[in-house]
Design an enzyme around this catalytic site. Structure first.
Site, PDB file in Angstrom:
ATOM      1  N   HIS A  72       1.245  -1.207   0.363  1.00 42.15           N
ATOM      2  CA  HIS A  72       0.193   0.076   0.112  1.00 42.15           C
ATOM      3  C   HIS A  72       0.755   0.646  -0.360  1.00 42.15           C
ATOM      4  O   HIS A  72       1.527   1.032   1.039  1.00 42.15           O
ATOM      5  CB  HIS A  72      -1.006  -0.230   1.712  1.00 42.15           C
ATOM      6  CG  HIS A  72      -1.961  -1.063   0.602  1.00 42.15           C
ATOM      7  ND1 HIS A  72      -3.233  -1.267   1.818  1.00 42.15           N
ATOM      8  CD2 HIS A  72      -2.483  -1.883   0.012  1.00 42.15           C
ATOM      9  CE1 HIS A  72      -4.070  -2.143   1.866  1.00 42.15           C
ATOM     10  NE2 HIS A  72      -4.177  -2.497   0.552  1.00 42.15           N
ATOM     11  N   TYR A 201      -8.989   5.325   8.077  1.00 41.89           N
ATOM     12  CA  TYR A 201      -8.741   5.854   9.633  1.00 41.89           C
ATOM     13  C   TYR A 201     -10.101   6.787   9.248  1.00 41.89           C
ATOM     14  O   TYR A 201      -9.850   7.793   8.875  1.00 41.89           O
ATOM     15  CB  TYR A 201      -7.468   6.572   9.473  1.00 41.89           C
ATOM     16  CG  TYR A 201      -6.832   5.678  10.316  1.00 41.89           C
ATOM     17  CD1 TYR A 201      -5.671   4.604   8.963  1.00 41.89           C
ATOM     18  CD2 TYR A 201      -6.106   4.685  10.833  1.00 41.89           C
ATOM     19  CE1 TYR A 201      -4.858   4.087   8.840  1.00 41.89           C
ATOM     20  CE2 TYR A 201      -5.439   3.680  10.835  1.00 41.89           C
ATOM     21  CZ  TYR A 201      -4.551   3.474  10.350  1.00 41.89           C
ATOM     22  OH  TYR A 201      -3.411   2.046  10.097  1.00 41.89           O
ATOM     23  N   PRO A 293      -3.459   0.018  18.540  1.00 41.95           N
ATOM     24  CA  PRO A 293      -3.170  -0.199  17.338  1.00 41.95           C
ATOM     25  C   PRO A 293      -3.567   0.940  16.450  1.00 41.95           C
ATOM     26  O   PRO A 293      -3.232  -0.065  15.168  1.00 41.95           O
ATOM     27  CB  PRO A 293      -4.328  -1.638  17.543  1.00 41.95           C
ATOM     28  CG  PRO A 293      -5.616  -1.436  18.236  1.00 41.95           C
ATOM     29  CD  PRO A 293      -4.855  -0.858  19.142  1.00 41.95           C
ATOM     30  N   LYS A 297       2.057  -0.621  14.812  1.00 47.76           N
ATOM     31  CA  LYS A 297       2.869  -0.663  15.846  1.00 47.76           C
ATOM     32  C   LYS A 297       2.983  -1.813  16.186  1.00 47.76           C
ATOM     33  O   LYS A 297       4.230  -1.542  16.597  1.00 47.76           O
ATOM     34  CB  LYS A 297       3.219   1.125  16.651  1.00 47.76           C
ATOM     35  CG  LYS A 297       3.115   1.982  15.723  1.00 47.76           C
ATOM     36  CD  LYS A 297       4.153   2.082  14.586  1.00 47.76           C
ATOM     37  CE  LYS A 297       4.404   3.554  13.472  1.00 47.76           C
ATOM     38  NZ  LYS A 297       5.068   2.253  11.762  1.00 47.76           N
ATOM     39  N   TYR A 385       4.295   6.618   9.983  1.00 47.20           N
ATOM     40  CA  TYR A 385       3.880   5.275   9.989  1.00 47.20           C
ATOM     41  C   TYR A 385       3.847   4.334   8.791  1.00 47.20           C
ATOM     42  O   TYR A 385       4.214   2.982   9.602  1.00 47.20           O
ATOM     43  CB  TYR A 385       2.219   5.936   8.748  1.00 47.20           C
ATOM     44  CG  TYR A 385       1.804   4.414   8.525  1.00 47.20           C
ATOM     45  CD1 TYR A 385       1.249   4.056   7.560  1.00 47.20           C
ATOM     46  CD2 TYR A 385      -0.251   4.581   9.776  1.00 47.20           C
ATOM     47  CE1 TYR A 385       0.330   2.785   7.527  1.00 47.20           C
ATOM     48  CE2 TYR A 385      -0.639   3.589   9.665  1.00 47.20           C
ATOM     49  CZ  TYR A 385      -0.855   3.133   8.671  1.00 47.20           C
ATOM     50  OH  TYR A 385      -1.934   2.041   8.365  1.00 47.20           O
TER      51      TYR A 385
HETATM   52  P1  FAS Z   1       2.507 -11.840  21.366  1.00 44.24           P
HETATM   53  O1  FAS Z   1       1.396 -11.752  22.669  1.00 44.24           O
HETATM   54  O2  FAS Z   1       1.892 -12.360  20.269  1.00 44.24           O
HETATM   55  O3  FAS Z   1       3.037 -13.620  21.857  1.00 44.24           O
HETATM   56  C1  FAS Z   1       3.512 -14.247  22.766  1.00 44.24           C
HETATM   57  C2  FAS Z   1       3.100 -15.200  22.822  1.00 44.24           C
HETATM   58  O4  FAS Z   1       3.488 -15.532  24.133  1.00 44.24           O
HETATM   59  C3  FAS Z   1       1.563 -15.804  22.330  1.00 44.24           C
HETATM   60  O5  FAS Z   1       2.104 -16.821  22.199  1.00 44.24           O
HETATM   61  C4  FAS Z   1       1.411 -16.720  24.355  1.00 44.24           C
HETATM   62  O6  FAS Z   1       0.795 -18.371  23.706  1.00 44.24           O
HETATM   63  C5  FAS Z   1       2.936 -17.210  25.447  1.00 44.24           C
HETATM   64  N1  FAS Z   1       2.343 -16.637  26.044  1.00 44.24           N
HETATM   65  C6  FAS Z   1       2.223 -15.874  27.105  1.00 44.24           C
HETATM   66  N2  FAS Z   1       2.160 -16.779  28.466  1.00 44.24           N
HETATM   67  C7  FAS Z   1       2.522 -17.066  28.350  1.00 44.24           C
HETATM   68  C8  FAS Z   1       3.349 -18.564  29.651  1.00 44.24           C
HETATM   69  N3  FAS Z   1       2.626 -17.757  30.654  1.00 44.24           N
HETATM   70  N4  FAS Z   1       4.141 -19.529  29.545  1.00 44.24           N
HETATM   71  C9  FAS Z   1       4.623 -19.609  28.034  1.00 44.24           C
HETATM   72  N5  FAS Z   1       4.370 -18.704  26.741  1.00 44.24           N
HETATM   73  C10 FAS Z   1       3.174 -18.142  27.004  1.00 44.24           C
HETATM   74  N6  FAS Z   1      -0.912  -4.734  16.705  1.00 44.24           N
HETATM   75  C11 FAS Z   1      -0.361  -4.358  15.327  1.00 44.24           C
HETATM   76  O7  FAS Z   1      -0.107  -3.513  14.924  1.00 44.24           O
HETATM   77  N7  FAS Z   1      -2.059  -3.573  15.136  1.00 44.24           N
HETATM   78  C12 FAS Z   1      -2.964  -4.332  15.136  1.00 44.24           C
HETATM   79  O8  FAS Z   1      -4.473  -4.443  14.858  1.00 44.24           O
HETATM   80  C13 FAS Z   1      -2.939  -5.202  16.723  1.00 44.24           C
HETATM   81  N8  FAS Z   1      -4.596  -5.986  17.038  1.00 44.24           N
HETATM   82  C14 FAS Z   1      -3.904  -6.608  17.948  1.00 44.24           C
HETATM   83  C15 FAS Z   1      -5.252  -7.007  18.648  1.00 44.24           C
HETATM   84  C16 FAS Z   1      -5.228  -7.735  20.116  1.00 44.24           C
HETATM   85  C17 FAS Z   1      -6.322  -7.859  20.801  1.00 44.24           C
HETATM   86  C18 FAS Z   1      -4.142  -7.481  20.761  1.00 44.24           C
HETATM   87  C19 FAS Z   1      -4.035  -8.325  22.405  1.00 44.24           C
HETATM   88  C20 FAS Z   1      -2.864  -7.363  20.379  1.00 44.24           C
HETATM   89  C21 FAS Z   1      -3.100  -6.380  18.999  1.00 44.24           C
HETATM   90  N9  FAS Z   1      -2.023  -5.716  18.539  1.00 44.24           N
HETATM   91  C22 FAS Z   1      -1.437  -5.439  17.250  1.00 44.24           C
HETATM   92  C23 FAS Z   1      -0.377  -5.668  18.844  1.00 44.24           C
HETATM   93  C24 FAS Z   1       0.170  -6.936  18.279  1.00 44.24           C
HETATM   94  O9  FAS Z   1      -0.118  -7.722  17.202  1.00 44.24           O
HETATM   95  C25 FAS Z   1       1.023  -8.306  19.015  1.00 44.24           C
HETATM   96  O10 FAS Z   1       2.184  -6.571  19.050  1.00 44.24           O
HETATM   97  C26 FAS Z   1       2.005  -8.881  18.902  1.00 44.24           C
HETATM   98  O11 FAS Z   1       1.394  -9.832  19.342  1.00 44.24           O
HETATM   99  C27 FAS Z   1       3.350  -8.645  19.939  1.00 44.24           C
HETATM  100  O12 FAS Z   1       4.028  -9.939  19.217  1.00 44.24           O
HETATM  101  P2  FAS Z   1       4.783 -10.863  20.653  1.00 44.24           P
HETATM  102  O13 FAS Z   1       5.472  -9.614  20.916  1.00 44.24           O
HETATM  103  O14 FAS Z   1       5.621 -11.943  19.800  1.00 44.24           O
HETATM  104  O15 FAS Z   1       3.490 -10.625  21.194  1.00 44.24           O
HETATM  105  C1  PHB Z   2      -5.287  -4.804  11.314  1.00 39.04           C
HETATM  106  O1  PHB Z   2      -6.153  -4.396  10.012  1.00 39.04           O
HETATM  107  O2  PHB Z   2      -6.169  -5.287  12.256  1.00 39.04           O
HETATM  108  C2  PHB Z   2      -5.302  -2.534  11.303  1.00 39.04           C
HETATM  109  C3  PHB Z   2      -4.447  -2.254  10.562  1.00 39.04           C
HETATM  110  C4  PHB Z   2      -4.295  -0.634  10.608  1.00 39.04           C
HETATM  111  C5  PHB Z   2      -4.129  -0.325  11.692  1.00 39.04           C
HETATM  112  C6  PHB Z   2      -4.665  -0.958  12.850  1.00 39.04           C
HETATM  113  C7  PHB Z   2      -4.973  -3.036  13.135  1.00 39.04           C
HETATM  114  O3  PHB Z   2      -3.932   0.621  12.733  1.00 39.04           O
END
Ligand code: FAS
Ligand code: PHB
Length: 390
Positions: A72, A201, A293, A297, A385
């Site tokens: 994009h 957005y 989100p 980032k 961004y």
């Molecule tokens: P993660 O949280 O992905 O991975 C952590 C891992 O550790 C998991 O697999 C978990 O099972 C494991 N773990 C946890 N506790 C443990 C324990 N006690 N023992 C062993 N393992 C354990 N980011 C964006 O950029 N855009 C978005 O739209 C967006 N939406 C999101 C929506 C939600 C609901 C959440 C929670 C996050 C969102 N994020 C978004 C942020 C997300 O993408 C994170 O930044 C990304 O998953 C970070 O990756 P990790 O640091 O690997 O952590």
């Molecule tokens: C998504 O596609 O999930 C998304 C994209 C941009 C954002 C947040 C979430 O800033």
């Protein structure tokens, strides 16, 4: 059991680090409290910075992303019934973002780890880091009622916001910064054509909305909602109706609706733990920081942390130098705080707060009007961004 690097967490940061270590000939074991199927069910991020794309290419897991991902070169901001495009490519001298879901990134990394034959232990209960303030750290965990120990040189906490790594650090050794936002994001996935070829957005007096996608036939939409809301309060019909109300008429008229197959509410917070290193324990990704989100980032910051900690581990093992490990926390936090600021700024500008009111709405619209008509302001938004340099 023994390994060089014990990684707690099999999300994108743990898996990417494991892959880079394997490529460098450094042994790792990944532990997770759930299994791969559960991890793949999570619907998370959608936008990858160029730095993230480069890291996935470096890890040799970018082939499907290059084939199926959507580059994009801009996105739209809508407010006060108007629609303006932020031309990322022209504002940043050619940079773009890649729309490719975190689920797919994780899938590609899981497949690669299986091909590498590297060890991952799933459904590991009560994972705990130990003795990381000394030279001989170790991790314990339990499976089938039996407690196991993994001796290692380093423990990398990739275990997200709720994981055990950060919580294992003595309270007097860590400083936490947090801001909780008084609203959530209700998100849906639906196999319908996205309303636009790029993201939208939307600022609206009723609240924020985001039009995103996972492919040209799969849409990802969000509306700001109350923290008191539950998913069951939102029928598909109510969601589509509310999304339409928050978009300019010409956009709403072009919306293709259909049944959602995923619907969830995510709370929004800004969170940073300082420092990100404690002896031989390193915090990476959501274990150390969380961003709303809005600025896309979260996942991208996890990847730049992996870049910094991998530089340190590579130098330790291959060049017998500790310099990059010693610099990890400072380097990572410098980039983290800039992304936390940007995500806070975009969230503050785009969302309806309890005290926004008519005056606050006009101020948000004035800031957006200034932003879309100022080359300097748009360039600042664009460079944040697409992702600041590592
Ligand atoms: P993660 O949280 O992905 O991975 C952590 C891992 O550790 C998991 O697999 C978990 O099972 C494991 N773990 C946890 N506790 C443990 C324990 N006690 N023992 C062993 N393992 C354990 N980011 C964006 O950029 N855009 C978005 O739209 C967006 N939406 C999101 C929506 C939600 C609901 C959440 C929670 C996050 C969102 N994020 C978004 C942020 C997300 O993408 C994170 O930044 C990304 O998953 C970070 O990756 P990790 O640091 O690997 O952590
Ligand atoms: C998504 O596609 O999930 C998304 C994209 C941009 C954002 C947040 C979430 O800033």
């Amino acid at each position: 059991m023994r390994t060089q690097v014990a990684i707690i967490g099999s999300g994108p940061s743990g898996l990417l680090l494991g892959r880079l270590l394997t490529q460098a000939g450094i042994d790792s074991i990944i532990l997770d409290r759930v299994d791969a199927a559960y991890i793949l069910e999570r619907v998370r991020a959608g936008v990858l910075e160029e730095g993230t794309v480069r890291m996935l290419e470096e890890a040799g897991v970018a082939e499907r992303m290059r084939r199926e991902g959507l580059p994009h070169s801009g996105f739209d901001l809508t407010f006060d019934g108007r629609r303006h495009r932020i031309d990322l490519e022209s504002l940043t001298g050619g940079k773009k973002v890649m729309v490719y879901g975190q689920t797919e990134v994780t899938h590609d990394l899981l497949d690669q780890r299986a091909r590498d034959g590297a060890t991952s232990i799933y459904n590991a209960e009560d994972v705990q880091p130990h003795d990381f303030d000394g030279e001989k750290p170790y991790v314990t965990y339990r499976t089938d009622g039996v407690t196991h120990r993994i001796d290692c040189d380093f423990i990398i906490g990739c275990d997200g916001y709720h994981g055990p790594s950060r919580k294992a650090v003595p309270e007097n050794a860590i400083k936490l910064f947090e801001k909780v936002y008084p609203f959530g994001w209700l998100g849906i996935l639906a196999d319908v054509k996205p309303v636009s070829h790029e993201l939208i957005y939307a600022n609206h007096p009723r609240g924020f909305a985001l039009c995103s996608m996972r492919s040209l036939t799969r849409s990802r939409y969000y509306v700001q909602c109350s923290l008191d809301d539950k998913v069951e309060d939102w029928s598909d019909e109510r969601f589509w109706d509310e999304l339409r109300r928050r978009l300019p008429q010409e956009v709403a008229d072009g919306l293709t609706t259909g049944p959602s197959f995923e619907k969830s509410i995510a709370p929004l917070r800004s969170f940073v733990a300082e420092p990100m290193r404690f002896g031989r324990l390193f915090l990476v990704g959501d274990a150390a920081h969380i961003v709303p989100p809005t600025g896309a980032k979260g996942l991208n910051l996890a990847v730049s942390d992996v870049h910094y900690v991998m530089e340190g581990l590579r130098e330790h093992y291959l060049e017998k130098s500790e310099a990059a490990l010693d610099a990890y926390s400072t380097r990572a936090l410098a980039r983290v705080w800039k992304a936390v600021r940007f995500s806070w700024w975009m969230t503050t500008m785009m969302h309806r707060f309890d005290d926004t009111g008519p005056f606050g709405q006009r101020i948000q619209e004035a800031e957006l009007d200034y932003l879309v008509h100022s080359q300097a302001a748009s360039a600042s938004l664009a460079e944040n961004y697409v992702g600041l340099p590592y």
